[in-house]
Design a protein around this motif. Structure first.
Motif, PDB file in Angstrom:
ATOM      1  N   LEU A  38       0.812  -1.208   0.000  1.00 25.58           N
ATOM      2  CA  LEU A  38       0.000   0.000   0.000  1.00 25.58           C
ATOM      3  C   LEU A  38       0.853   1.268   0.000  1.00 25.58           C
ATOM      4  CD1 LEU A  38      -2.885  -0.913   2.480  1.00 25.58           C
ATOM      5  CD2 LEU A  38      -2.775  -1.194   0.000  1.00 25.58           C
ATOM      6  N   GLU A  39       2.119   1.097   0.422  1.00 32.35           N
ATOM      7  CA  GLU A  39       3.016   2.249   0.442  1.00 32.35           C
ATOM      8  C   GLU A  39       3.242   2.782  -0.975  1.00 32.35           C
ATOM      9  OE1 GLU A  39       7.233   2.407   2.502  1.00 32.35           O
ATOM     10  OE2 GLU A  39       5.657   1.500   3.747  1.00 32.35           O
ATOM     11  N   ASP A  40       3.496   1.839  -1.903  1.00 31.12           N
ATOM     12  CA  ASP A  40       3.739   2.246  -3.285  1.00 31.12           C
ATOM     13  C   ASP A  40       2.447   2.396  -4.069  1.00 31.12           C
ATOM     14  OD1 ASP A  40       6.463   2.074  -2.843  1.00 31.12           O
ATOM     15  OD2 ASP A  40       6.454  -0.091  -3.246  1.00 31.12           O
ATOM     16  N   GLU A  41       1.444   1.677  -3.669  1.00 36.77           N
ATOM     17  CA  GLU A  41       0.232   1.634  -4.477  1.00 36.77           C
ATOM     18  C   GLU A  41      -1.014   1.698  -3.588  1.00 36.77           C
ATOM     19  OE1 GLU A  41       0.167  -1.706  -7.150  1.00 36.77           O
ATOM     20  OE2 GLU A  41      -1.598  -0.929  -8.179  1.00 36.77           O
ATOM     21  N   PRO A  42      -1.264   2.875  -2.991  1.00 33.35           N
ATOM     22  CA  PRO A  42      -2.442   2.990  -2.118  1.00 33.35           C
ATOM     23  C   PRO A  42      -3.756   2.733  -2.850  1.00 33.35           C
ATOM     24  CG  PRO A  42      -1.395   5.144  -2.475  1.00 33.35           C
ATOM     25  CD  PRO A  42      -0.478   4.114  -3.041  1.00 33.35           C
ATOM     26  N   ALA A  43      -3.737   2.906  -4.192  1.00 35.92           N
ATOM     27  CA  ALA A  43      -4.956   2.696  -4.968  1.00 35.92           C
ATOM     28  C   ALA A  43      -5.392   1.230  -4.969  1.00 35.92           C
ATOM     29  CB  ALA A  43      -4.768   3.184  -6.406  1.00 35.92           C
ATOM     30  N   LEU A  44      -4.518   0.322  -4.482  1.00 37.27           N
ATOM     31  CA  LEU A  44      -4.924  -1.077  -4.306  1.00 37.27           C
ATOM     32  C   LEU A  44      -6.163  -1.187  -3.432  1.00 37.27           C
ATOM     33  CD1 LEU A  44      -1.812  -3.356  -3.555  1.00 37.27           C
ATOM     34  CD2 LEU A  44      -3.492  -3.589  -5.414  1.00 37.27           C
ATOM     35  N   VAL A  45      -6.311  -0.239  -2.513  1.00 35.72           N
ATOM     36  CA  VAL A  45      -7.489  -0.263  -1.639  1.00 35.72           C
ATOM     37  C   VAL A  45      -8.756  -0.016  -2.467  1.00 35.72           C
ATOM     38  CG1 VAL A  45      -8.581   0.716   0.412  1.00 35.72           C
ATOM     39  CG2 VAL A  45      -6.084   0.533   0.292  1.00 35.72           C
ATOM     40  N   ASN A  46      -8.640   0.806  -3.510  1.00 39.50           N
ATOM     41  CA  ASN A  46      -9.783   1.035  -4.390  1.00 39.50           C
ATOM     42  C   ASN A  46     -10.044  -0.173  -5.288  1.00 39.50           C
ATOM     43  OD1 ASN A  46      -8.623   4.306  -4.509  1.00 39.50           O
ATOM     44  ND2 ASN A  46     -10.688   3.849  -3.831  1.00 39.50           N
ATOM     45  N   SER A  47      -8.979  -0.742  -5.828  1.00 41.01           N
ATOM     46  CA  SER A  47      -9.166  -1.789  -6.839  1.00 41.01           C
ATOM     47  C   SER A  47      -9.414  -3.157  -6.222  1.00 41.01           C
ATOM     48  CB  SER A  47      -7.950  -1.837  -7.774  1.00 41.01           C
ATOM     49  OG  SER A  47      -6.776  -2.094  -7.034  1.00 41.01           O
TER      50      SER A  47
END
Lengths: 123, 393
Positions: free
Chosen positions: A79-88
């Motif tokens: 999530l540090e590099d890709e917080p948008a994972l929470v959306n997807s």
């Protein structure tokens, strides 16, 4: 592996003495584009209902609470590099942290998926 | 509701001003927003779209997608909550100059100027756009302030000056690099405008008042249209594939990148134009001639220099510092963030803050306190993202 839900829109998977926590798909949709997640440190002691993480969307910062009491064993570094994972992928790859299960009775007050769905439908 | 009906339409205003907590009638595009997948929030007493989602939105919707679409193509914003006022009568320009620190009477027909209403202490009551519309001066004021603005104008404008509230007009903002191509295809006269000019246009019998201005830093237009024709115009604009609707969320992140202050956050009645870094709006000649409300206090700040000033902050990392976050230089608190968020264009957090004068130089290293962390920040010139206004070819 049973999954439980809170009224604050966290989900928690229980696997033996370990639990994984994230926010629900409903929650991510309400928050909108997530730009940052502040995760708890490994080793931190969390209280049931206490502050555990902060999720920052473009618009606002929102607190995430721990559904149970326990010690943090792992935080989701992705999530540090890709917080948008929470959306997807809120309820899979976008998990927030893992912690120990210290008191299984704390799970009694949580909702199962059916109860959570009914809860969300009534919002 | 009946209490303030007298304010609606083009009637000359009565003394009746609605209480802030009385729910207002839905704005003309309310149903259109909902049909287009808007999430509505309460803002300035109205239900307003904060963002859109769904199949009708080609970019998928959401604040970040709407933000990027505005920078790359064109977005349609409904800003009908804003107050559209007319000031007319002999000497209307001079009368307005008693309340605004800018040159108004000297404004040529079709020209607009950014200005603000000031109180006796030089505090900002509201910021606004004023246009010489020929027969009258047009004012566009903030939605949340409009009732107070009307009361202030009524109290201080001479009796022979007429104040009109175009409460049944909608206001649509078409913003983005493709806005001009889109609008001129519908209304050719729009192509004759340059930044900060405005004109009347007839769109198949619908009267439009079109200003080449906006609040995103992009080229674009704000179009006043009678409420009953607002949906027709919104549909005609969004029928163009280059246009998608955008909500208040993207409007806020766009204006923050553009370095444009938001009333109630980056300026209030406790801040003066100099501290707010809006000195450009104090027309040079009028600084000397005076005779505007707040002149003495504002000139004192201008002469002595402000104690604190609004600056931009570029923040390291990804964690935003938001309104209310304290700003530090070492252990000393030197300021407060007044608006902040994540910049979709720059992929990093940005903010506006009021900081002590000694720390306002470009590049000054500061820290923002967010929860238990100190985020490194540097004073940055604004806009954070360059303006792309059309000033003529």
């Amino acid at each position: 592996m049973p999954r439980y839900f809170t009224e604050e829109h966290e989900w928690i998977d229980i696997e033996g003495d370990s639990a994984t926590v994230g926010i629900t798909d409903y929650a991510q949709e309400q928050l909108g584009d997530i730009v940052f997640v502040e995760l708890p440190d490994v080793g931190a002691m969390l209280d049931k209902g206490g502050d555990a993480a902060v999720v920052e969307s473009v618009k606002a910062a929102s607190d995430v609470y721990s559904p149970i009491t326990g010690e943090v064993t792992e935080a989701n570094g992705s999530l540090e590099d890709e917080p948008a994972l929470v959306n997807s992928s809120a309820e899979e790859e976008g998990w927030f942290f893992r912690l120990t299960v210290s008191d299984k009775e704390e799970l009694d007050g949580l909702m199962d998926d059916k109860a959570y769905k009914a809860f969300v439908d009534n919002l | 509701m009946e209490r303030w009906k007298a304010c609606s339409g083009t009637d000359v205003l009565s003394d009746t001003i609605p209480e802030e907590d009385i729910p207002l009638d839905p704005l003309p595009l309310d149903a259109w927003h909902r049909a287009n997948g808007a999430r509505m929030v309460s803002f300035a007493g109205y239900d307003m779209p904060i963002q859109y989602s769904g199949d009708t939105i080609s970019h998928g919707g959401g604040i970040v997608a709407e933000h990027h679409w505005t920078r790359e193509s064109a977005s349609l914003f409904d800003v009908s909550h804003m107050g559209q006022l007319g000031v007319s009568g002999d000497g209307a320009g001079e009368a307005l100059e008693a309340l605004l620190p800018g040159g108004i009477a000297s404004l040529k027909e079709g020209r607009m100027r950014y200005s603000m209403l000031l109180n006796e202490d030089g505090g900002i009551l509201d910021d606004l756009m004023v246009t010489n519309a020929g027969a009258q001066f047009g004012l566009v004021v903030n939605g949340a302030c409009k009732w107070d603005d009307i009361a202030h104008l009524r109290e201080h404008l001479p009796d022979e000056i007429t104040l009109t509230h175009y409460n049944e007009n909608a206001l649509l903002a078409l913003q983005g690099p493709k806005a001009a191509d889109v609008l001129t295809a519908l209304v050719p006269e729009a192509g004759e405008l340059t930044f900060m000019t405005a004109r009347y246009a007839d769109w198949g019998g619908v009267p439009l008042w079109i200003a080449r201005a906006g609040y995103t830093g992009e080229d674009g237009f704000e179009i006043a249209v009678p409420g009953e024709h607002a949906q027709q115009l919104a549909e005609a604009l969004t029928a163009d594939d280059r246009v998608e609707p955008a909500g208040l969320g993207a409007r806020d992140s766009l204006r923050l990148e553009a370095g444009l202050p938001l009333y109630g956050h980056d300026m209030t009645d406790a801040t003066d134009p100099v501290s707010a870094d809006l000195t450009f709006a104090l027309t040079k000649k009028r600084r000397e001639t005076g005779r505007w409300m707040g002149h003495e206090k504002v000139m004192a700040v201008l002469d002595a220099g402000p104690e604190q000033k609004r600056v931009g902050l570029l923040i390291d990392g990804r964690m935003p510092a938001r309104e209310g976050a304290e700003v530090f230089a070492g252990d000393t608190k030197v300021g407060t963030v007044t608006s902040g968020g994540f910049s979709p264009t720059l992929s990093r957090p940005i903010a506006m803050a009021y900081v002590d004068a000694a720390y306002t130089a470009e590049g000054t290293a500061l820290e923002c306190a967010v929860r238990n962390k100190r985020l490194p920040a540097a004073v940055s010139p604004m806009p954070f993202v360059p303006h792309r206004y059309f000033r003529g070819s």
